[in-house]
Design a protein around this motif. Structure first.
Motif, PDB file in Angstrom:
ATOM      1  N   PHE A 149       0.877  -1.150  -0.047  1.00  0.00           N
ATOM      2  CA  PHE A 149      -0.135   0.165  -0.063  1.00  0.00           C
ATOM      3  C   PHE A 149       0.709   1.156   0.060  1.00  0.00           C
ATOM      4  N   LEU A 150       2.025   1.177   0.657  1.00  0.00           N
ATOM      5  CA  LEU A 150       2.854   2.363   1.043  1.00  0.00           C
ATOM      6  C   LEU A 150       3.494   2.512  -0.737  1.00  0.00           C
ATOM      7  N   ALA A 151       3.746   1.507  -1.358  1.00  0.00           N
ATOM      8  CA  ALA A 151       4.415   1.489  -2.767  1.00  0.00           C
ATOM      9  C   ALA A 151       3.397   2.299  -3.591  1.00  0.00           C
ATOM     10  N   MET A 152       2.177   1.923  -3.556  1.00  0.00           N
ATOM     11  CA  MET A 152       1.143   2.333  -4.319  1.00  0.00           C
ATOM     12  C   MET A 152       1.126   3.855  -4.062  1.00  0.00           C
ATOM     13  N   VAL A 153       0.972   4.469  -3.042  1.00  0.00           N
ATOM     14  CA  VAL A 153       0.890   5.689  -2.611  1.00  0.00           C
ATOM     15  C   VAL A 153       2.397   6.570  -3.060  1.00  0.00           C
ATOM     16  N   ILE A 154       3.357   6.163  -2.935  1.00  0.00           N
ATOM     17  CA  ILE A 154       4.396   6.511  -3.333  1.00  0.00           C
ATOM     18  C   ILE A 154       4.597   6.639  -4.799  1.00  0.00           C
ATOM     19  N   ILE A 155       4.262   5.763  -5.422  1.00  0.00           N
ATOM     20  CA  ILE A 155       4.185   5.668  -7.059  1.00  0.00           C
ATOM     21  C   ILE A 155       3.299   6.609  -7.564  1.00  0.00           C
ATOM     22  N   GLY A 156       2.149   6.677  -6.730  1.00  0.00           N
ATOM     23  CA  GLY A 156       0.963   7.550  -7.319  1.00  0.00           C
ATOM     24  C   GLY A 156       1.086   8.994  -6.931  1.00  0.00           C
ATOM     25  N   GLY A 157       1.991   9.542  -5.899  1.00  0.00           N
ATOM     26  CA  GLY A 157       2.294  10.599  -5.595  1.00  0.00           C
ATOM     27  C   GLY A 157       1.532  10.893  -4.169  1.00  0.00           C
ATOM     28  N   LEU A 158       2.375  11.239  -3.321  1.00  0.00           N
ATOM     29  CA  LEU A 158       2.080  11.336  -2.096  1.00  0.00           C
ATOM     30  C   LEU A 158       0.768  12.574  -1.723  1.00  0.00           C
ATOM     31  N   GLY A 159      -0.480  12.014  -1.268  1.00  0.00           N
ATOM     32  CA  GLY A 159      -1.394  12.874  -1.149  1.00  0.00           C
ATOM     33  C   GLY A 159      -2.473  13.045  -2.205  1.00  0.00           C
ATOM     34  N   SER A 160      -2.042  12.430  -3.461  1.00  0.00           N
ATOM     35  CA  SER A 160      -2.703  12.423  -4.659  1.00  0.00           C
ATOM     36  C   SER A 160      -4.032  11.489  -4.661  1.00  0.00           C
ATOM     37  N   LEU A 165      -3.334   0.491  -9.478  1.00  0.00           N
ATOM     38  CA  LEU A 165      -3.378  -0.395 -10.450  1.00  0.00           C
ATOM     39  C   LEU A 165      -1.969  -1.055 -10.954  1.00  0.00           C
ATOM     40  N   ILE A 166      -1.022  -0.388 -10.398  1.00  0.00           N
ATOM     41  CA  ILE A 166       0.296  -0.882 -10.873  1.00  0.00           C
ATOM     42  C   ILE A 166       0.794  -1.897  -9.958  1.00  0.00           C
ATOM     43  N   VAL A 167       0.696  -1.508  -8.584  1.00  0.00           N
ATOM     44  CA  VAL A 167       1.083  -2.481  -7.456  1.00  0.00           C
ATOM     45  C   VAL A 167       0.203  -3.625  -7.551  1.00  0.00           C
ATOM     46  N   ASN A 168      -1.046  -3.556  -7.414  1.00  0.00           N
ATOM     47  CA  ASN A 168      -1.911  -4.763  -7.106  1.00  0.00           C
ATOM     48  C   ASN A 168      -2.258  -5.353  -8.552  1.00  0.00           C
ATOM     49  N   GLY A 169      -2.266  -4.519  -9.703  1.00  0.00           N
ATOM     50  CA  GLY A 169      -2.671  -5.217 -11.010  1.00  0.00           C
ATOM     51  C   GLY A 169      -1.694  -5.934 -11.603  1.00  0.00           C
ATOM     52  N   LEU A 170      -0.295  -5.251 -11.594  1.00  0.00           N
ATOM     53  CA  LEU A 170       0.485  -5.949 -12.409  1.00  0.00           C
ATOM     54  C   LEU A 170       0.840  -7.410 -12.223  1.00  0.00           C
ATOM     55  N   LEU A 206       7.866 -12.056  -9.587  1.00  0.00           N
ATOM     56  CA  LEU A 206       9.103 -11.467  -9.668  1.00  0.00           C
ATOM     57  C   LEU A 206       9.192 -10.312 -10.293  1.00  0.00           C
ATOM     58  N   VAL A 207       8.772 -10.216 -11.652  1.00  0.00           N
ATOM     59  CA  VAL A 207       9.001  -9.385 -12.553  1.00  0.00           C
ATOM     60  C   VAL A 207       8.054  -8.128 -12.067  1.00  0.00           C
ATOM     61  N   SER A 208       6.802  -8.120 -11.469  1.00  0.00           N
ATOM     62  CA  SER A 208       6.220  -7.186 -11.038  1.00  0.00           C
ATOM     63  C   SER A 208       6.782  -6.407 -10.009  1.00  0.00           C
ATOM     64  N   SER A 209       7.437  -7.311  -8.893  1.00  0.00           N
ATOM     65  CA  SER A 209       8.072  -6.680  -7.893  1.00  0.00           C
ATOM     66  C   SER A 209       9.532  -5.747  -8.433  1.00  0.00           C
ATOM     67  N   PHE A 210      10.144  -6.340  -9.363  1.00  0.00           N
ATOM     68  CA  PHE A 210      11.094  -5.442 -10.104  1.00  0.00           C
ATOM     69  C   PHE A 210      10.450  -4.171 -10.440  1.00  0.00           C
ATOM     70  N   TYR A 253       7.638  -2.570  -9.738  1.00  0.00           N
ATOM     71  CA  TYR A 253       7.300  -1.466  -8.870  1.00  0.00           C
ATOM     72  C   TYR A 253       8.649  -1.008  -7.949  1.00  0.00           C
ATOM     73  N   GLY A 254       9.263  -2.093  -7.719  1.00  0.00           N
ATOM     74  CA  GLY A 254      10.524  -1.481  -7.000  1.00  0.00           C
ATOM     75  C   GLY A 254      11.398  -0.246  -7.794  1.00  0.00           C
ATOM     76  N   ALA A 255      11.402  -0.867  -9.162  1.00  0.00           N
ATOM     77  CA  ALA A 255      12.178   0.323  -9.843  1.00  0.00           C
ATOM     78  C   ALA A 255      11.374   1.620  -9.948  1.00  0.00           C
ATOM     79  N   ALA A 256      10.024   1.495  -9.987  1.00  0.00           N
ATOM     80  CA  ALA A 256       8.993   2.637  -9.935  1.00  0.00           C
ATOM     81  C   ALA A 256       9.309   3.502  -8.855  1.00  0.00           C
ATOM     82  N   ILE A 257       9.376   2.831  -7.461  1.00  0.00           N
ATOM     83  CA  ILE A 257       9.783   3.639  -6.587  1.00  0.00           C
ATOM     84  C   ILE A 257      11.029   4.529  -6.539  1.00  0.00           C
ATOM     85  N   VAL A 258      11.887   3.575  -7.001  1.00  0.00           N
ATOM     86  CA  VAL A 258      13.087   4.487  -6.923  1.00  0.00           C
ATOM     87  C   VAL A 258      13.310   5.517  -7.803  1.00  0.00           C
TER      88      VAL A 258
END
Lengths: 382, 416
Positions: free
Chosen positions: A290-301, A310-315, A341-345, A347-352
């Protein structure tokens, strides 16, 4: 795919183009809604199931983005509120008179509201802690709740059914209309509307409600007080914001969202089964997702949270469906690339990438793109 | 940008409304020329069985072994002529031991299959419980909890965890290692697996007035030193384990290091031949394993046959999943043949044929199975074995298939 709202901060005086922008934006939202309403007529049950899972993530992520992004309180307890909401729904709607587990036999619709209320109250109960701590300290303190949840799930067998078997939640129905394969046979354009389709519409309704309420909170007085507390507590207090109340309110609202997502989770799984270790359906991994979703989406948006879900749960879901269909990533054994594994990569990359290049997340990118259309100069970034 | 978005969205709507909607599920059920009723998963030439396994998660080694066992069986079964003039085909998907992935993959695979020859992982089986009942799909879970038997469509190939422990304790008592009135320790993972095993020791303790010191752990705990130390303080005469192999290693090593040296009993999932190469290898002599399925290199004609076929077909390291996967296939074969004799290869026909299967034989890969009483484990027999590095497969049998008298009396949670 989805549109992103303008920053909630005060704007420059409106220009005539702003009205046009608003109109277009509304139209775009409506078009998206029409597409979502039409999807069950085209997608198979498996894809609908994946879509429902993204909506669960969306509802939870909206709640988390409010408390983390708007009120500035890091919370790792989201998975705990999922468990609380799921348990509350199952207990309230469960048949009374079962000798193994407690049930109140309430109407499922009421039980869903009850689940949200129970989770909100638990969030309020944690407010004294949330109000006194900030940043990583609050993160660690809230993490304790996840372990509390693990222990609760294992020991409160009368409520949760225990780790060994779990318990089955009552199927959802609204005013007597069942969201299962029972009840009236409905066909729409030749497509039978059965459990998968019905649940899709139910989840869509809940997601839209969650979205609209969150937007309202962010754009209203409540949201302003949260942001004031986030940016400077002393200044907020001087302006007449009750800091403690704002913090407690944000935490309770976010927990309520978590509770709703939890009730949706047990409905989606058709079972409430507490985790056997700290990783699972209600474990640390879920809080972090959930934290990853929020960071990727933009904090507060709020729309950003949806895109993050969509990315974290969907992929993983979508990749798994494709890999079964097309034989992608179907390697086995060590070192094999698998959908998970691919989706972990990804969304991990997306966070970075987000943290390095665009701290505002996807929401900020979307905002920049849309404002370039409708404004002469981009607004001053804060 | 906005306008393009809007245009794109509107275009999408138009495109969607222009193309045809998904076809309603027209059941392809009917009868073929020889009067055999068929439904989902059965064509004129093929019977499709589903495999939902873990090829990428925590149980990927076991999942791969079971799947390869399934494949070997399908090859043999088809070579022997298949069933009702049809060949068996396996439809495999990997859920990575994630319940959410499995829940999404299930609706995709379900319309294509008659039933499931493998459903791996207790979280997955739990998540799909409702689906199996709704769709009437018979499935063989790779989880041996008797709690699963409240679902008439679940076919457990082997002895359940609770009965394994009852049989094992009775073996220890027969060997004079424990006696009535003793205290025993039971270390269990809180979950479907461990709790079901605990039911067994609780039942046996009631019969023989033993005191059970229960210790709850989670599957992620790796060091059981303090647990065994506590049991030593409680004066236990034996330790029962329903744990992971790594935890078993820690428990037996501590048992030796503390000078406690009591017999340790573990059921099927507690032992992995890899333990013989671990630091705990020197402490394994106190361990007795009870299991209803045989290890890969068991000294049985059928097991040797399967092992030889495996080596000819695959390069991976084999494990106990291979003979088990083959055995499940054999049971499915028996059920399919029965259904064929009844001229009903629909899902209902499979469920009915399963109930009529009273002595499915797997040539001793697993004890003979009786599925005629829903809610009751299909067999109560186990092998007893001890770890032995010199033996093929890492264990030496100390007692062939047997059923303890206490196991006969035991009433499983959903037994009618």
């Amino acid at each position: 795919m989805s549109e992103v709202d303008a920053p909630p901060e005060p704007q420059a005086p409106p220009r005539p183009r702003r009205n046009l922008a608003k109109l277009v934006r509304t139209a775009a939202w409506l078009a998206l809604l029409v597409v979502l309403l039409a999807l069950p007529l085209y997608l198979d049950a498996a894809w609908l199931k994946a879509g429902q899972y993204m909506m669960i993530g969306g509802v939870g992520a909206i709640g988390l983005t409010l408390v983390v992004g708007q009120a500035g309180q890091l919370s790792l307890a989201h998975a705990f509120f999922l468990l609380a909401g799921g348990t509350a729904y199952t207990v309230l709607s469960g048949p009374a008179g079962d000798d193994r587990v407690i049930g109140f036999g309430l109407d499922p619709g009421l039980s869903l509201l009850g689940a949200v209320a129970v989770a909100a109250l638990l969030g309020l109960a944690f407010a004294p802690v949330a109000g006194r701590l900030r940043g990583i300290y609050l993160g660690v303190a809230s993490l304790a709740l996840v372990f509390l949840g693990l222990y609760f799930g294992q020991s409160a067998e009368e409520l949760t059914g225990g780790t060994s078997t779990g318990r089955t939640p009552a199927p959802f129905s609204l005013f007597g209309f069942p969201f299962t394969n029972d009840g009236p046979e409905i066909t729409l354009l030749g497509v039978p509307i059965r459990q998968a389709e019905r649940t899709w519409y139910l989840f869509l309704l809940l997601t839209v409600l969650a979205f609209v309420i969150a937007r309202g909170a962010v754009h209203g007085r409540v949201g302003r007080s949260w942001r004031a507390v986030r940016d400077n507590e002393a200044a907020a207090a001087v302006m007449g914001v009750s800091v403690m109340r704002a913090k407690a309110g944000a935490f309770a609202v976010s927990s309520a969202y978590g509770g709703l997502a939890g009730a949706m989770t047990v409905l989606w799984f058709d079972i409430l089964k507490p985790d056997e270790s700290e990783f699972g359906t209600y474990g640390i991994n879920v809080s972090i997702a959930f934290l990853a979703m929020v960071i990727i989406g933009g904090l507060g948006s709020v729309p950003g949270a949806l895109v993050g879900a969509l990315i974290v749960n969907g992929l993983p879901q979508v990749l798994a469906l494709y890999s079964a269909d097309l034989g992608w990533f179907s390697g086995t054994g060590d070192g094999a690339l698998t959908p998970v594994l691919v989706s972990s990569f990804v969304y991990g990359a997306a966070i970075v990438l987000v943290v390095l290049f665009e701290p505002g997340g996807l929401a900020a990118i979307g905002r920049r793109l849309t404002q370039r259309r409708f404004r002469r100069q981009p607004p001053e970034e804060k | 940008m906005k306008r393009t978005h809007l245009a794109a969205a509107l275009a999408a709507v138009l495109v969607l409304s222009a193309c045809s909607t998904k076809a309603g599920d027209s059941g392809s059920s009917g009868s073929d020329s020889s009067g055999v009723k068929t439904g989902k998963g059965v064509t004129a030439t093929e019977v499709t069985l589903g495999v939902m396994t873990d090829k990428s998660g925590v149980f990927k080694n076991l999942g791969l072994g079971v799947t390869q066992g399934n494949e070997l069986w399908a090859k043999d079964f088809n070579a022997a002529g298949g069933v009702c003039g049809r060949q068996v085909k396996l439809e495999e998907v990997d859920h990575g031991y994630k319940a959410d992935t499995a829940k999404t993959l299930y609706p995709q695979i379900e319309p294509k299959v008659l039933g499931f020859v493998q459903l791996l992982g207790s979280p997955v089986v739990a998540a799909l419980k409702q689906n199996l009942a709704t769709d009437k799909t018979v499935a063989a879970p790779a989880s041996w909890s008797s709690e699963l038997l409240d679902n008439p469509y679940v076919m457990i190939v082997g002895t359940t965890y609770d009965l394994e422990i009852i049989d094992g304790l009775s073996y220890l008592q027969e060997q004079g290692l424990i006696k009535d009135g003793d205290a025993i320790g039971h270390v269990y993972i809180d979950g479907e697996y461990g709790k079901n095993g605990l039911r067994g020791s609780q039942f046996y303790a009631k019969k023989h007035s033993l005191t059970v010191k229960e210790v709850k752990i989670t599957s992620t705990d790796s060091d059981l030193t303090n647990v065994v130390t506590g049991l030593k303080g409680a004066g236990v005469k034996a330790i029962v384990l329903t744990t992971t192999p790594a935890q078993t290693g820690s428990a037996v090593a501590t048992n030796k290091a503390l000078g406690l040296n009591v017999p340790v009993l573990g059921n099927n999932p507690t032992f992995d031949p890899a333990l013989l190469k671990s630091p705990a290898a020197g402490a394994l002599d106190k361990l007795t394993i009870v299991a209803s399925s045989v290890p890969f290199s068991a000294d049985l004609p059928k097991a040797k046959d399967v092992a030889a076929k495996f080596k000819a077909a695959y390069k991976e390291t084999p494990n106990g999943g291979v003979p088990y996967g083959y055995a499940v296939g054999e049971v499915w074969g028996a059920v399919l043949k029965k259904a064929c004799d009844n001229k009903d290869l629909t899902r209902d026909g499979i469920a009915a044929a399963l109930k009529q299967t009273t002595s499915a034989s797997t040539d001793n890969l697993v004890a003979a199975l009786d599925f005629s009483k829903p809610g009751t484990p299909a067999t109560r027999q186990v092998y007893a074995a001890t770890p032995d590095a010199s033996a093929e497969g890492g264990v030496k049998y100390v007692k062939p298939l047997f059923e303890a008298p206490e196991a006969k009396e035991y009433v499983a949670p959903h037994q009618k």
